[in-house]
Write a protein that holds these residues in place. Structure first.
Motif, PDB file in Angstrom:
ATOM      1  N   MET A 161      -1.679  26.145  40.375  1.00  0.00           N
ATOM      2  CA  MET A 161      -1.446  25.883  39.468  1.00  0.00           C
ATOM      3  C   MET A 161      -0.073  26.022  38.970  1.00  0.00           C
ATOM      4  O   MET A 161       0.398  25.388  38.397  1.00  0.00           O
ATOM      5  N   MET A 162       0.808  26.896  39.654  1.00  0.00           N
ATOM      6  CA  MET A 162       2.367  27.321  39.425  1.00  0.00           C
ATOM      7  C   MET A 162       3.068  26.112  39.141  1.00  0.00           C
ATOM      8  O   MET A 162       2.885  25.386  40.045  1.00  0.00           O
ATOM      9  N   SER A 163       3.559  25.803  38.311  1.00  0.00           N
ATOM     10  CA  SER A 163       4.885  24.902  37.931  1.00  0.00           C
ATOM     11  C   SER A 163       6.008  25.165  37.631  1.00  0.00           C
ATOM     12  O   SER A 163       6.183  26.549  37.612  1.00  0.00           O
ATOM     13  N   ARG A 164       7.460  24.120  37.875  1.00  0.00           N
ATOM     14  CA  ARG A 164       8.524  25.057  36.792  1.00  0.00           C
ATOM     15  C   ARG A 164       8.398  25.700  35.325  1.00  0.00           C
ATOM     16  O   ARG A 164       8.731  26.629  35.261  1.00  0.00           O
ATOM     17  N   LYS A 165       7.569  25.093  35.171  1.00  0.00           N
ATOM     18  CA  LYS A 165       7.240  25.234  33.517  1.00  0.00           C
ATOM     19  C   LYS A 165       6.380  26.184  33.149  1.00  0.00           C
ATOM     20  O   LYS A 165       6.134  27.058  32.216  1.00  0.00           O
ATOM     21  N   ARG A 166       5.376  26.646  33.631  1.00  0.00           N
ATOM     22  CA  ARG A 166       4.770  27.886  33.708  1.00  0.00           C
ATOM     23  C   ARG A 166       5.417  28.870  34.200  1.00  0.00           C
ATOM     24  O   ARG A 166       5.410  30.021  33.385  1.00  0.00           O
ATOM     25  N   PHE A 167       6.147  28.284  35.341  1.00  0.00           N
ATOM     26  CA  PHE A 167       7.232  29.473  35.144  1.00  0.00           C
ATOM     27  C   PHE A 167       8.281  30.215  34.247  1.00  0.00           C
ATOM     28  O   PHE A 167       8.712  30.912  34.131  1.00  0.00           O
ATOM     29  N   GLY A 168       8.849  28.909  33.766  1.00  0.00           N
ATOM     30  CA  GLY A 168       9.949  29.205  32.311  1.00  0.00           C
ATOM     31  C   GLY A 168       9.024  30.144  31.885  1.00  0.00           C
ATOM     32  O   GLY A 168       9.809  30.404  31.169  1.00  0.00           O
ATOM     33  N   GLN A 169       7.715  29.781  31.443  1.00  0.00           N
ATOM     34  CA  GLN A 169       7.135  30.616  29.783  1.00  0.00           C
ATOM     35  C   GLN A 169       6.795  31.859  30.641  1.00  0.00           C
ATOM     36  O   GLN A 169       7.269  32.965  29.256  1.00  0.00           O
ATOM     37  N   PHE A 189      16.300  29.934  39.496  1.00  0.00           N
ATOM     38  CA  PHE A 189      15.646  31.140  39.929  1.00  0.00           C
ATOM     39  C   PHE A 189      13.872  30.526  40.421  1.00  0.00           C
ATOM     40  O   PHE A 189      13.702  30.598  41.969  1.00  0.00           O
ATOM     41  N   TRP A 190      14.049  29.332  39.996  1.00  0.00           N
ATOM     42  CA  TRP A 190      12.854  28.464  40.614  1.00  0.00           C
ATOM     43  C   TRP A 190      12.769  27.927  41.966  1.00  0.00           C
ATOM     44  O   TRP A 190      12.725  28.585  42.524  1.00  0.00           O
ATOM     45  N   SER A 191      14.474  27.194  42.309  1.00  0.00           N
ATOM     46  CA  SER A 191      14.709  26.677  43.469  1.00  0.00           C
ATOM     47  C   SER A 191      14.632  27.565  44.274  1.00  0.00           C
ATOM     48  O   SER A 191      13.958  26.911  45.705  1.00  0.00           O
TER      49      SER A 191
END
Length: 285
Positions: A161-169, A189-191
């Motif tokens: 389920m991990m995504s850029r949006k979830r990570f950012g939050q 960071f995400w890249s």
């Protein structure tokens, strides 16, 4: 910031450890200083302090197994293996004497290095060590909901389920109110997290939470025995290992150094790079 993320990626060197390609960086002159990053990020975390620290030290930093630009195998994750990796890197670079700056996941690697030095099984050349926020005392580590779920039997679902949006939050939530990362910084960071599908092994990288409980006695004893050579720079408003963890450090290690950053969260080197650099350089003398 030290440079653009493109420059950082281009500046990586590689060596082989147990059949894996490991990315590492070097800069500066002077006594060697090993920088050990945290979860779920990588050595890019040090970009903000890189220039200041490299003025008087030879910096060495690698992306650990499963992180950043290094290989991300399906299995065999443990703090002991990551510690073996750092010892192999130092040997590869013919470094015999060094200090260390460790953060988050990296604090456990740091504690294992201290323990090895004490029992004579490794890390003979280790001098001083500066700790940043991390689960130094397992009972003071307040895991985020995503970490709790990640270490459960359905942990693999977190990775799916991990995504850029979830990570950012979840990532922004551990920063101070006025020091939160920008969208561009989150993208950077995400890249590196998503490189080689690293976000799909999140649940495997969370092994360190169990490792900390297993080795708690050994790792805490290593701190008590090393008080003259260690210090903690702590972001007070970190929900995971903030002032409550700092207070425990001061109570358990009365002869060790300590410095509190009142408005900073879990990533002091990103949120307050000038203060972290200055205090680190002061302590390393």
């Amino acid at each position: 910031m030290h440079s653009s993320i493109a420059d950082w990626r281009a500046g990586a060197s590689y060596f082989e450890f147990e059949g894996l390609q490991i990315a590492y960086w070097q800069a500066g002159t002077g006594k060697s200083l090993l920088l050990v990053h945290g979860f779920p990020t990588c050595s890019w975390d040090w970009a903000g302090v890189w220039q200041a620290l490299s003025a008087g030290h030879s910096l060495i930093a690698c992306d650990m197994i499963g992180f950043g630009l290094s290989d991300k195998p399906k299995g065999k994750y443990s703090i002991h293996r990551q510690t073996d990796l750092h010892e192999a890197l130092l040997a590869h670079l013919s470094v015999n004497e060094w200090d260390a700056l460790v953060h988050d996941y990296g604090v456990s690697v740091g504690q294992e290095l201290l323990a090895r030095k004490l029992d004579g099984t490794g890390a003979a050349g280790l001098g001083r060590m500066v700790f940043l926020n991390g689960g130094i005392f397992p009972d003071q580590h307040r895991a985020l909901p995503i970490q709790k779920l990640g270490t459960s039997p359905v942990g693999f679902i977190v990775s799916q389920m991990m995504s850029r949006k979830r990570f950012g939050q979840s990532f922004s939530a551990v920063f101070g109110q006025d020091t939160k990362p920008s969208e561009q910084e989150l993208d950077e960071f995400w890249s590196l997290i998503a490189h080689k599908n690293g976000h799909r092994i999140f649940h495997k990288l969370l092994h360190y939470i169990a490792d900390r409980r297993t080795h708690q006695q050994r790792w805490e004893a290593a701190l008590v025995a090393s008080q003259a050579r260690i210090g903690l720079i702590n972001g007070a408003v970190d929900p995971v290992s903030g002032k409550h963890a700092y207070d425990r450090w001061c109570a358990t290690l009365p002869h060790a150094k300590h410095h509190l950053l009142p408005d900073v969260g879990h990533y002091p080197q990103v949120e307050a790079p000038a203060e972290v650099s200055a205090k680190t350089l002061e302590w390393l003398g």
